[in-house]
Motif scaffolding. Structure first.
Motif, PDB file in Angstrom:
ATOM      1  N   ASP A  73       0.807  -1.216   0.000  1.00 21.61           N
ATOM      2  CA  ASP A  73       0.000   0.000   0.000  1.00 21.61           C
ATOM      3  C   ASP A  73       0.845   1.273   0.000  1.00 21.61           C
ATOM      4  O   ASP A  73       0.283   2.372   0.032  1.00 21.61           O
ATOM      5  N   ARG A  74       2.164   1.122  -0.034  1.00 13.93           N
ATOM      6  CA  ARG A  74       3.034   2.290  -0.080  1.00 13.93           C
ATOM      7  C   ARG A  74       3.464   2.580  -1.518  1.00 13.93           C
ATOM      8  O   ARG A  74       3.625   1.655  -2.325  1.00 13.93           O
ATOM      9  N   PRO A  75       3.669   3.831  -1.865  1.00 13.21           N
ATOM     10  CA  PRO A  75       4.072   4.165  -3.232  1.00 13.21           C
ATOM     11  C   PRO A  75       5.514   3.753  -3.496  1.00 13.21           C
ATOM     12  O   PRO A  75       6.339   3.636  -2.588  1.00 13.21           O
ATOM     13  N   ASP A  76       5.815   3.567  -4.776  1.00 13.75           N
ATOM     14  CA  ASP A  76       7.177   3.271  -5.185  1.00 13.75           C
ATOM     15  C   ASP A  76       8.027   4.545  -5.088  1.00 13.75           C
ATOM     16  O   ASP A  76       7.591   5.632  -5.511  1.00 13.75           O
ATOM     17  N   LYS A  77       9.226   4.417  -4.562  1.00 14.21           N
ATOM     18  CA  LYS A  77      10.053   5.589  -4.311  1.00 14.21           C
ATOM     19  C   LYS A  77      10.421   6.320  -5.596  1.00 14.21           C
ATOM     20  O   LYS A  77      10.260   7.549  -5.709  1.00 14.21           O
ATOM     21  N   GLU A  78      10.908   5.608  -6.595  1.00 13.93           N
ATOM     22  CA  GLU A  78      11.342   6.242  -7.834  1.00 13.93           C
ATOM     23  C   GLU A  78      10.178   6.909  -8.557  1.00 13.93           C
ATOM     24  O   GLU A  78      10.307   8.020  -9.080  1.00 13.93           O
ATOM     25  N   GLN A  79       9.025   6.239  -8.590  1.00 13.24           N
ATOM     26  CA  GLN A  79       7.859   6.822  -9.248  1.00 13.24           C
ATOM     27  C   GLN A  79       7.397   8.084  -8.527  1.00 13.24           C
ATOM     28  O   GLN A  79       7.066   9.099  -9.174  1.00 13.24           O
ATOM     29  N   LEU A  80       7.379   8.054  -7.190  1.00 12.82           N
ATOM     30  CA  LEU A  80       6.924   9.225  -6.430  1.00 12.82           C
ATOM     31  C   LEU A  80       7.903  10.387  -6.580  1.00 12.82           C
ATOM     32  O   LEU A  80       7.478  11.545  -6.759  1.00 12.82           O
ATOM     33  N   VAL A  81       9.197  10.113  -6.524  1.00 10.64           N
ATOM     34  CA  VAL A  81      10.185  11.190  -6.671  1.00 10.64           C
ATOM     35  C   VAL A  81      10.073  11.823  -8.051  1.00 10.64           C
ATOM     36  O   VAL A  81      10.061  13.060  -8.192  1.00 10.64           O
ATOM     37  N   ASP A  82       9.979  10.995  -9.086  1.00 11.78           N
ATOM     38  CA  ASP A  82       9.923  11.531 -10.447  1.00 11.78           C
ATOM     39  C   ASP A  82       8.654  12.350 -10.667  1.00 11.78           C
ATOM     40  O   ASP A  82       8.708  13.463 -11.215  1.00 11.78           O
ATOM     41  N   ARG A  83       7.511  11.836 -10.211  1.00 13.99           N
ATOM     42  CA  ARG A  83       6.243  12.533 -10.448  1.00 13.99           C
ATOM     43  C   ARG A  83       6.152  13.825  -9.631  1.00 13.99           C
ATOM     44  O   ARG A  83       5.727  14.875 -10.130  1.00 13.99           O
ATOM     45  N   TRP A  84       6.554  13.768  -8.397  1.00 15.41           N
ATOM     46  CA  TRP A  84       6.468  14.935  -7.519  1.00 15.41           C
ATOM     47  C   TRP A  84       7.447  16.020  -7.978  1.00 15.41           C
ATOM     48  O   TRP A  84       7.115  17.210  -8.013  1.00 15.41           O
ATOM     49  N   HIS A  85       8.667  15.608  -8.337  1.00 15.56           N
ATOM     50  CA  HIS A  85       9.658  16.590  -8.773  1.00 15.56           C
ATOM     51  C   HIS A  85       9.247  17.238 -10.086  1.00 15.56           C
ATOM     52  O   HIS A  85       9.513  18.431 -10.305  1.00 15.56           O
ATOM     53  N   ARG A  86       8.617  16.503 -10.975  1.00 12.92           N
ATOM     54  CA  ARG A  86       8.121  17.097 -12.217  1.00 12.92           C
ATOM     55  C   ARG A  86       7.084  18.178 -11.934  1.00 12.92           C
ATOM     56  O   ARG A  86       7.098  19.253 -12.553  1.00 12.92           O
ATOM     57  N   MET A  87       6.172  17.908 -11.003  1.00 16.53           N
ATOM     58  CA  MET A  87       5.160  18.896 -10.668  1.00 16.53           C
ATOM     59  C   MET A  87       5.791  20.161 -10.094  1.00 16.53           C
ATOM     60  O   MET A  87       5.464  21.286 -10.498  1.00 16.53           O
ATOM     61  N   VAL A  88       6.737  19.998  -9.162  1.00 13.79           N
ATOM     62  CA  VAL A  88       7.359  21.163  -8.521  1.00 13.79           C
ATOM     63  C   VAL A  88       8.195  21.945  -9.532  1.00 13.79           C
ATOM     64  O   VAL A  88       8.158  23.187  -9.576  1.00 13.79           O
ATOM     65  N   ALA A  89       8.967  21.242 -10.364  1.00 16.62           N
ATOM     66  CA  ALA A  89       9.801  21.923 -11.357  1.00 16.62           C
ATOM     67  C   ALA A  89       8.946  22.665 -12.374  1.00 16.62           C
ATOM     68  O   ALA A  89       9.289  23.788 -12.792  1.00 16.62           O
ATOM     69  N   GLY A  90       7.827  22.071 -12.785  1.00 14.03           N
ATOM     70  CA  GLY A  90       6.946  22.753 -13.724  1.00 14.03           C
ATOM     71  C   GLY A  90       6.336  24.009 -13.146  1.00 14.03           C
ATOM     72  O   GLY A  90       6.226  25.043 -13.834  1.00 14.03           O
ATOM     73  N   ARG A  91       5.942  23.965 -11.863  1.00  9.17           N
ATOM     74  CA  ARG A  91       5.385  25.148 -11.225  1.00  9.17           C
ATOM     75  C   ARG A  91       6.433  26.247 -11.089  1.00  9.17           C
ATOM     76  O   ARG A  91       6.160  27.427 -11.343  1.00  9.17           O
ATOM     77  N   CYS A  92       7.637  25.880 -10.680  1.00 12.39           N
ATOM     78  CA  CYS A  92       8.686  26.885 -10.491  1.00 12.39           C
ATOM     79  C   CYS A  92       9.097  27.523 -11.817  1.00 12.39           C
ATOM     80  O   CYS A  92       9.533  28.678 -11.837  1.00 12.39           O
ATOM     81  N   ALA A  93       8.960  26.790 -12.926  1.00  7.94           N
ATOM     82  CA  ALA A  93       9.322  27.356 -14.221  1.00  7.94           C
ATOM     83  C   ALA A  93       8.213  28.220 -14.805  1.00  7.94           C
ATOM     84  O   ALA A  93       8.489  29.165 -15.553  1.00  7.94           O
ATOM     85  N   SER A  94       6.963  27.912 -14.497  1.00 12.68           N
ATOM     86  CA  SER A  94       5.852  28.658 -15.099  1.00 12.68           C
ATOM     87  C   SER A  94       5.584  29.984 -14.393  1.00 12.68           C
ATOM     88  O   SER A  94       5.139  30.948 -15.019  1.00 12.68           O
ATOM     89  N   VAL A  95       5.851  30.054 -13.079  1.00 12.33           N
ATOM     90  CA  VAL A  95       5.559  31.282 -12.341  1.00 12.33           C
ATOM     91  C   VAL A  95       6.370  32.470 -12.846  1.00 12.33           C
ATOM     92  O   VAL A  95       5.821  33.559 -13.069  1.00 12.33           O
ATOM     93  N   PRO A  96       7.704  32.365 -13.073  1.00 12.31           N
ATOM     94  CA  PRO A  96       8.424  33.534 -13.606  1.00 12.31           C
ATOM     95  C   PRO A  96       7.919  33.980 -14.971  1.00 12.31           C
ATOM     96  O   PRO A  96       7.871  35.185 -15.250  1.00 12.31           O
TER      97      PRO A  96
END
Length: 401
Positions: A73-96
């Motif tokens: 019932d726990r998420p896979d580490k690599e999948q969670l890191v990749d998906r979460w980091h993509r979301m954060v990086a996309g937000r940080c790039a779109s705001v400027p």
């Protein structure tokens, strides 16, 4: 600053904002606004703050293990890191990219001063233009966030579920937020439930209607289970509270495990494991549909406000309008009242008071025997030059000619 320089800056801002609005609308319509996808084309951008994201995921998985959440019932580490980091990086790039045009328009006008001779009309108009620029930019940011939620609803659930688990499992003394713990928990829980409903609405949009209905039912069952366990977490102490935390973490972790899978390899609309919802009663189907969708409400509010602005403008521009100006202003107020309930309540009470006072002042005229027996012809009333139209008295005492 002169009007020439201000108009030049306004032209640059309008050009960039128009391009940005068209870009957001195109990605929203095509369901292709996925945060981080374009950023990950640049290899150096993939490593920016990725180590910090990995540490956060390691800490989160360790705390889930301490709460007794099974490995399945726990998420896979690599999948969670990749998906979460993509979301954060996309937000940080779109705001400027969305803030740059506002800064270009605002920065040169910050030292703005009243014009010569003490006249500040030009300054006020410029500041009004800057306020409008900021409002439009904020609206575009909200539209971009909505476009990302519609295009990648599972990614939104991943970000909201991870943040909810961090706040739930974090030690009280380690919290850096200045707001109340109850406020932070309630806000995070509502955002998670909203993200789950968005996922149930847009994830199976290309699948048959039966599949979409099944996803919606599973999501509502999950939200019902989360609500029930969350109430136990808020209203219990000691061992019962610890058990509620473990159950809440297990449910959210199950949803996180399914939502963090890569978009290109996800081939199932399952949002949570069936064994986690085995004992949950299916809701009656009315949850989540009573509220009108946000996009429909925004369009309705925009339409009413535009109509109000047009009516107020007509009342100001109309030369010597007299009663027409009052009608336009009143219609504009009612248009604004359609959006703001407090103003609508005030207008309704005022209308009720005016109608009540008018009814109290009304006195029924006494009946005239002569007029009741021989009413005056309509043609005579229309051609009578000595008739008092507002008297309300008719009878044979008036003569024509």
């Amino acid at each position: 600053m002169t009007w020439t320089a201000f108009n030049e800056l306004s032209f640059y801002w309008t050009s960039w904002t128009l391009f940005e609005a068209l870009w957001i609308g195109l990605l929203w319509t095509s369901r292709s606004r996925v945060p981080g996808r374009a950023v990950y084309w640049i290899r150096p951008a993939r490593r920016v703050r990725r180590r910090a994201c990995e540490r956060r995921v390691d800490t989160l998985l360790h705390k889930l293990e301490q709460q007794g959440v099974p490995a399945q019932d726990r998420p896979d580490k690599e999948q969670l890191v990749d998906r979460w980091h993509r979301m954060v990086a996309g937000r940080c790039a779109s705001v400027p990219l969305q803030l740059v045009p506002v800064l270009i328009a605002v920065a040169p006008i910050l030292p703005l001063r009243p014009g010569p001779g003490g006249s500040s009309v030009t300054s006020l108009w410029m500041f009004a233009g800057i306020a409008m620029y900021g409002t439009v930019s904020i609206a575009l940011m909200a539209a971009d966030e909505r476009a990302a939620a519609v295009s990648d609803p599972a990614g939104l659930v991943t970000a909201r579920a991870a943040l909810f688990l961090e706040g739930l499992l974090e030690e009280p003394e380690a919290r850096r937020s200045q707001e109340s713990a109850f406020d932070a928990h309630g806000k995070s829980f509502r955002r998670l439930c909203r993200a789950l409903r968005i996922q149930a609405r847009y994830l199976p949009r290309e699948l048959p209607s039966a599949v979409g209905e099944r996803v919606r039912q599973d999501t509502e069952r999950m939200i019902a289970a989360l609500t029930q366990v969350n109430e136990g977490y808020l209203f219990s102490e000691g061992p019962d509270r610890e058990a509620a935390v473990g159950e809440l973490a297990r449910l959210v972790s199950g949803a996180l495990r399914h939502s963090c899978r890569p978009r290109d390899s996800r081939d199932s609309p399952v949002v949570i494991g069936a064994h986690l919802l085995a004992d949950v009663v299916v809701p009656d189907g009315t949850a989540g549909v009573a509220e009108e969708p946000l996009w429909n409400r925004l369009r309705s509010w925009t339409g009413w406000l535009v109509a109000a602005a047009a009516l107020f403008t007509g009342a100001v521009v109309l030369p010597g309008g007299g009663a027409a100006t009052d009608v336009l202003v009143l219609a504009g107020l009612f248009s604004v009242a359609a959006v703001f309930p407090p103003l609508r309540a005030v207008l309704e009470r005022a209308a009720a008071g005016l109608s009540g006072s008018a009814q109290g002042r009304y006195v029924e005229p006494a009946a005239d025997d002569g007029s009741a027996q021989s009413p005056e012809p309509a043609s005579a009333r229309a051609t009578c030059p000595n008739c008092d139209e507002g008297s309300g008295v008719t009878g044979g005492s008036r003569t024509v000619g």
